[in-house]
Design a protein around this motif. Sequence first.
Motif, PDB file in Angstrom:
ATOM      1  N   MET A 211       5.361 -14.652  -2.902  1.00 39.71           N
ATOM      2  CA  MET A 211       4.604 -15.596  -2.083  1.00 39.71           C
ATOM      3  C   MET A 211       5.177 -16.997  -2.191  1.00 39.71           C
ATOM      4  SD  MET A 211       0.708 -14.363  -2.960  1.00 39.71           S
ATOM      5  CE  MET A 211      -0.020 -15.727  -2.047  1.00 39.71           C
ATOM      6  N   ALA A 212       5.589 -17.384  -3.402  1.00 44.91           N
ATOM      7  CA  ALA A 212       6.170 -18.714  -3.603  1.00 44.91           C
ATOM      8  C   ALA A 212       7.507 -18.842  -2.877  1.00 44.91           C
ATOM      9  CB  ALA A 212       6.344 -18.989  -5.093  1.00 44.91           C
ATOM     10  N   VAL A 213       8.292 -17.768  -2.914  1.00 45.34           N
ATOM     11  CA  VAL A 213       9.572 -17.770  -2.197  1.00 45.34           C
ATOM     12  C   VAL A 213       9.323 -17.942  -0.702  1.00 45.34           C
ATOM     13  CG1 VAL A 213      11.590 -16.389  -1.582  1.00 45.34           C
ATOM     14  CG2 VAL A 213      10.774 -16.417  -3.940  1.00 45.34           C
ATOM     15  N   GLU A 214       8.311 -17.253  -0.181  1.00 47.67           N
ATOM     16  CA  GLU A 214       7.951 -17.403   1.233  1.00 47.67           C
ATOM     17  C   GLU A 214       7.552 -18.845   1.537  1.00 47.67           C
ATOM     18  OE1 GLU A 214       4.499 -15.928   4.407  1.00 47.67           O
ATOM     19  OE2 GLU A 214       4.706 -14.932   2.464  1.00 47.67           O
ATOM     20  N   ALA A 215       6.820 -19.457   0.614  1.00 45.42           N
ATOM     21  CA  ALA A 215       6.392 -20.839   0.802  1.00 45.42           C
ATOM     22  C   ALA A 215       7.589 -21.779   0.886  1.00 45.42           C
ATOM     23  CB  ALA A 215       5.469 -21.263  -0.339  1.00 45.42           C
ATOM     24  N   VAL A 216       8.579 -21.563   0.028  1.00 42.97           N
ATOM     25  CA  VAL A 216       9.792 -22.393   0.061  1.00 42.97           C
ATOM     26  C   VAL A 216      10.514 -22.225   1.393  1.00 42.97           C
ATOM     27  CG1 VAL A 216      12.072 -22.727  -0.969  1.00 42.97           C
ATOM     28  CG2 VAL A 216      10.066 -22.457  -2.442  1.00 42.97           C
ATOM     29  N   GLN A 217      10.519 -20.991   1.898  1.00 43.88           N
ATOM     30  CA  GLN A 217      11.145 -20.742   3.197  1.00 43.88           C
ATOM     31  C   GLN A 217      10.433 -21.483   4.320  1.00 43.88           C
ATOM     32  OE1 GLN A 217      10.977 -16.453   3.294  1.00 43.88           O
ATOM     33  NE2 GLN A 217      12.934 -16.206   2.226  1.00 43.88           N
ATOM     34  N   HIS A 218       9.137 -21.789   4.104  1.00 43.65           N
ATOM     35  CA  HIS A 218       8.367 -22.517   5.106  1.00 43.65           C
ATOM     36  C   HIS A 218       8.293 -24.010   4.788  1.00 43.65           C
ATOM     37  CE1 HIS A 218       7.007 -18.422   6.169  1.00 43.65           C
ATOM     38  NE2 HIS A 218       6.808 -18.946   7.367  1.00 43.65           N
ATOM     39  N   GLY A 219       9.164 -24.474   3.908  1.00 44.03           N
ATOM     40  CA  GLY A 219       9.290 -25.912   3.693  1.00 44.03           C
ATOM     41  C   GLY A 219       8.781 -26.451   2.384  1.00 44.03           C
ATOM     42  N   ALA A 220       8.243 -25.595   1.504  1.00 49.18           N
ATOM     43  CA  ALA A 220       7.811 -26.100   0.200  1.00 49.18           C
ATOM     44  C   ALA A 220       9.024 -26.650  -0.564  1.00 49.18           C
ATOM     45  CB  ALA A 220       7.134 -25.001  -0.611  1.00 49.18           C
ATOM     46  N   PHE A 221       8.789 -27.648  -1.377  1.00 49.84           N
ATOM     47  CA  PHE A 221       9.889 -28.278  -2.107  1.00 49.84           C
ATOM     48  C   PHE A 221      10.405 -27.395  -3.231  1.00 49.84           C
ATOM     49  CE2 PHE A 221      11.368 -31.020  -5.617  1.00 49.84           C
ATOM     50  CZ  PHE A 221      12.422 -31.649  -4.975  1.00 49.84           C
TER      51      PHE A 221
ATOM     52  N   ARG B 232      11.586 -35.075  -9.186  1.00 43.72           N
ATOM     53  CA  ARG B 232      12.475 -34.804  -8.039  1.00 43.72           C
ATOM     54  C   ARG B 232      11.681 -34.804  -6.735  1.00 43.72           C
ATOM     55  NH1 ARG B 232      15.134 -31.160 -11.717  1.00 43.72           N
ATOM     56  NH2 ARG B 232      14.028 -29.361 -10.862  1.00 43.72           N
ATOM     57  N   ALA B 233      10.464 -34.273  -6.775  1.00 47.36           N
ATOM     58  CA  ALA B 233       9.628 -34.249  -5.575  1.00 47.36           C
ATOM     59  C   ALA B 233       9.250 -35.667  -5.156  1.00 47.36           C
ATOM     60  CB  ALA B 233       8.376 -33.414  -5.815  1.00 47.36           C
ATOM     61  N   LEU B 234       8.939 -36.526  -6.115  1.00 45.03           N
ATOM     62  CA  LEU B 234       8.601 -37.916  -5.798  1.00 45.03           C
ATOM     63  C   LEU B 234       9.808 -38.647  -5.204  1.00 45.03           C
ATOM     64  CD1 LEU B 234       6.426 -38.868  -8.909  1.00 45.03           C
ATOM     65  CD2 LEU B 234       5.627 -38.400  -6.575  1.00 45.03           C
ATOM     66  N   ALA B 235      10.995 -38.361  -5.735  1.00 42.93           N
ATOM     67  CA  ALA B 235      12.214 -38.967  -5.185  1.00 42.93           C
ATOM     68  C   ALA B 235      12.445 -38.491  -3.748  1.00 42.93           C
ATOM     69  CB  ALA B 235      13.418 -38.623  -6.064  1.00 42.93           C
ATOM     70  N   LYS B 236      12.180 -37.212  -3.508  1.00 41.04           N
ATOM     71  CA  LYS B 236      12.310 -36.659  -2.159  1.00 41.04           C
ATOM     72  C   LYS B 236      11.327 -37.316  -1.206  1.00 41.04           C
ATOM     73  CE  LYS B 236      13.481 -33.614   1.039  1.00 41.04           C
ATOM     74  NZ  LYS B 236      14.807 -33.692   1.717  1.00 41.04           N
ATOM     75  N   ASP B 237      10.097 -37.539  -1.663  1.00 44.47           N
ATOM     76  CA  ASP B 237       9.093 -38.187  -0.831  1.00 44.47           C
ATOM     77  C   ASP B 237       9.515 -39.609  -0.476  1.00 44.47           C
ATOM     78  OD1 ASP B 237       6.337 -38.129   0.362  1.00 44.47           O
ATOM     79  OD2 ASP B 237       6.056 -39.797  -1.027  1.00 44.47           O
ATOM     80  N   ARG B 238      10.063 -40.337  -1.455  1.00 49.10           N
ATOM     81  CA  ARG B 238      10.548 -41.697  -1.177  1.00 49.10           C
ATOM     82  C   ARG B 238      11.628 -41.671  -0.103  1.00 49.10           C
ATOM     83  NH1 ARG B 238      10.026 -42.298  -6.802  1.00 49.10           N
ATOM     84  NH2 ARG B 238      12.224 -41.806  -7.128  1.00 49.10           N
TER      85      ARG B 238
END
Length: 213
Positions: free
Chosen positions: A97-107, A125-131
Amino acid sequence: MSEKRQSGDAAPIVFVVDDDEGARNSLRFLLKSVGLPATTFNSAQEFLAAYAPSQAGCLVLDVRMPGMSGLELQQELNRRGAVIPVIFVTGHGDVPMAVEAVQHGAFDFVQKPYREQEMLDRIQRALAKDRANRQALQERDRIRARLASLTPREREVMALMTLGKPNKVMAGELGLSQRTVEIHRAHVMEKSGATSVAQLVRMVLDSEQATGR
């Protein structure tokens, strides 16, 4: 009920959505220990009711929850055009399910039980991506505003400039003198802020892509 309310849009916030109170509190204390503001929610619905897309940060989201699942929350955020990076927390049996989520744009996703440093590294890393995402969106907004300031005639000249047409050809196609075309061309470059025609082309393409044209 969320344990901490948002305190404004200035500092990035790590949003934690998990129906397990112990897991929420554990991660909130971990984040507090390294100086990261956190807001926790016990359901996807509660998060959606409180979330403002203008708020910078990232979302740590449990895959399985009663009511709206983590995947369904991600899909709803996608529909709303939210750019917030999502890190899924998953049990061993939920990895597909998590792999599917990443395929749909999860970080990213983290499998329970996770090491604290592993989670902190992913959150940073997620905060840097958001910036980076927000800076890119702000730059696109600035570009669109600059291009929108052009007069109708300047937009006509710009369109021909991006096709690589010389001033003499543009003058003939628009029924203008070559000198007038040169003046309009100078205004296009000044108002757009482009330093070259190549950059102007890139700006126009980015602006059209952002508006779905």
